[in-house]
Scaffold this active site. Sequence first.
Site, PDB file in Angstrom:
ATOM      1  N   GLN A   1       4.227   9.750   4.394  1.00 54.47           N
ATOM      2  CA  GLN A   1       5.323  10.030   3.322  1.00 54.47           C
ATOM      3  C   GLN A   1       5.902  11.450   3.170  1.00 54.47           C
ATOM      4  O   GLN A   1       6.838  11.558   2.796  1.00 54.47           O
ATOM      5  CB  GLN A   1       4.913   9.503   1.738  1.00 54.47           C
ATOM      6  CG  GLN A   1       4.692   8.001   2.163  1.00 54.47           C
ATOM      7  CD  GLN A   1       4.046   7.330   0.669  1.00 54.47           C
ATOM      8  OE1 GLN A   1       3.756   7.999  -0.089  1.00 54.47           O
ATOM      9  NE2 GLN A   1       4.111   5.864   1.078  1.00 54.47           N
TER      10      GLN A   1
ATOM     11  N   ASN B   1      -4.830   8.669   2.031  1.00 56.43           N
ATOM     12  CA  ASN B   1      -5.234   8.119   3.122  1.00 56.43           C
ATOM     13  C   ASN B   1      -5.652   9.093   3.998  1.00 56.43           C
ATOM     14  O   ASN B   1      -6.652   9.225   4.685  1.00 56.43           O
ATOM     15  CB  ASN B   1      -4.077   7.209   3.615  1.00 56.43           C
ATOM     16  CG  ASN B   1      -4.407   5.670   3.180  1.00 56.43           C
ATOM     17  OD1 ASN B   1      -5.276   5.410   2.483  1.00 56.43           O
ATOM     18  ND2 ASN B   1      -3.530   4.819   3.743  1.00 56.43           N
ATOM     19  N   GLU B   2      -4.600   9.761   4.657  1.00 57.03           N
ATOM     20  CA  GLU B   2      -4.701  10.661   5.565  1.00 57.03           C
ATOM     21  C   GLU B   2      -3.870  11.736   5.953  1.00 57.03           C
ATOM     22  O   GLU B   2      -2.637  11.671   5.327  1.00 57.03           O
ATOM     23  CB  GLU B   2      -4.643  10.040   6.922  1.00 57.03           C
ATOM     24  CG  GLU B   2      -3.602   9.583   7.614  1.00 57.03           C
ATOM     25  CD  GLU B   2      -3.037   8.052   7.059  1.00 57.03           C
ATOM     26  OE1 GLU B   2      -1.744   8.070   6.633  1.00 57.03           O
ATOM     27  OE2 GLU B   2      -3.773   7.170   7.220  1.00 57.03           O
TER      28      GLU B   2
ATOM     29  N   ASP C   1       0.703  -0.887   0.025  1.00 57.80           N
ATOM     30  CA  ASP C   1       0.082  -0.112  -0.207  1.00 57.80           C
ATOM     31  C   ASP C   1       0.954   1.097   0.064  1.00 57.80           C
ATOM     32  O   ASP C   1       0.447   2.344  -0.435  1.00 57.80           O
ATOM     33  CB  ASP C   1      -0.754  -0.028   1.175  1.00 57.80           C
ATOM     34  CG  ASP C   1      -2.060  -1.030   0.904  1.00 57.80           C
ATOM     35  OD1 ASP C   1      -2.431  -1.376  -0.047  1.00 57.80           O
ATOM     36  OD2 ASP C   1      -2.777  -1.325   1.891  1.00 57.80           O
TER      37      ASP C   1
ATOM     38  N   ASP D   1      -2.343  14.327  21.540  1.00 59.64           N
ATOM     39  CA  ASP D   1      -1.201  14.388  20.902  1.00 59.64           C
ATOM     40  C   ASP D   1      -1.044  14.445  19.346  1.00 59.64           C
ATOM     41  O   ASP D   1      -0.208  14.301  18.740  1.00 59.64           O
ATOM     42  CB  ASP D   1      -0.565  12.815  21.172  1.00 59.64           C
ATOM     43  CG  ASP D   1      -0.079  12.598  22.486  1.00 59.64           C
ATOM     44  OD1 ASP D   1      -0.044  13.591  23.369  1.00 59.64           O
ATOM     45  OD2 ASP D   1       0.394  11.305  22.853  1.00 59.64           O
TER      46      ASP D   1
ATOM     47  N   ARG E   1      -6.800  19.296  23.241  1.00 60.55           N
ATOM     48  CA  ARG E   1      -5.563  18.810  23.724  1.00 60.55           C
ATOM     49  C   ARG E   1      -5.229  17.492  23.741  1.00 60.55           C
ATOM     50  O   ARG E   1      -5.818  16.554  24.141  1.00 60.55           O
ATOM     51  CB  ARG E   1      -5.216  19.412  25.355  1.00 60.55           C
ATOM     52  CG  ARG E   1      -5.309  20.985  25.671  1.00 60.55           C
ATOM     53  CD  ARG E   1      -5.381  21.313  27.151  1.00 60.55           C
ATOM     54  NE  ARG E   1      -5.382  22.744  27.430  1.00 60.55           N
ATOM     55  CZ  ARG E   1      -6.429  23.169  27.934  1.00 60.55           C
ATOM     56  NH1 ARG E   1      -7.414  22.510  27.898  1.00 60.55           N
ATOM     57  NH2 ARG E   1      -6.322  24.596  28.007  1.00 60.55           N
TER      58      ARG E   1
END
Length: 293
Positions: free
Chosen positions: A248, A148-149, A74, A178, A176
Amino acid sequence: MNNRRFDCIGIVGHPRHPAALATHEILYHWLKARGYAVMVEQQIAHDLNLTDAITGSLADIGQKADLAVVVGGDGNMLGAARVLARYDIKVIGVNRGNLGFLTDLDPDNALQQLSDVLEGEYLSEQRFLLETHVRRTNQQSRISTAINEVVLHPGKVAHMIEFEVYIDDRFAFSQRSDGLIIATPTGSTAYSLSAGGPILTPTLDAIVLVPMFPHTLTARPLVISSTSTIRLKFSHITSDLEISCDSQIALPIQEGEEVLIRRSDFHLNLIHPKDYSYFNTLSTKLGWSKKLF
């Protein structure tokens, strides 16, 4: 099925092991023996010493070929798809990776499946991309796309991030955490799923926002229309922040900048073998229980 057939085939990928490289070579000679015009990505042709092959960049293949066959996992598909989505070209994948949500063809049976595809026996669908702008007022944006994201996260050392989310220029929530994952239906089975996000079927015109380790018990994933525009604002930035696209491409965020995320004008023309089933793929890849009767 009354699908168009293909005349020029592009061979794409970044082989990480000999078996994947061998698949590229077998595919090249198989297509040439059947009389197809074949364009090979430059690095692959170099690695295989295909001195007589027509070669080109991903952009060249997008402009000149009818179909791109991506050999790999993928990750290879995502990297190729962000470029090929700009062009009128169909894309199919031979799975030489691990999970393979986007690469349908089994390497042990790829030639037979591909033979049917080349005869017009395939299913076609469009997957939309996200477009991300990191911008400052009156200055040029840094732009990237994602299949994807898009993920907001600390640059080097994990730490809490404080930010506000606006949807269609209306305040939605502050957080708040991560970080924040903003995923397409295609990406809903990737990083988003690992963070507790829902699975969105590919035909949904929706985007999901998934908090990463929120510092509250009430933060939950939020599904919105794919036509909405998402804006991330920061009161101040005390350490490195980044926006990554498909894990990426990384865009650093600096003091005084904001992030704009929206549906791209481009889409990926993905095709599948004629017996493809999205829900069968989910069941197989995620280890779901089989039918009872």
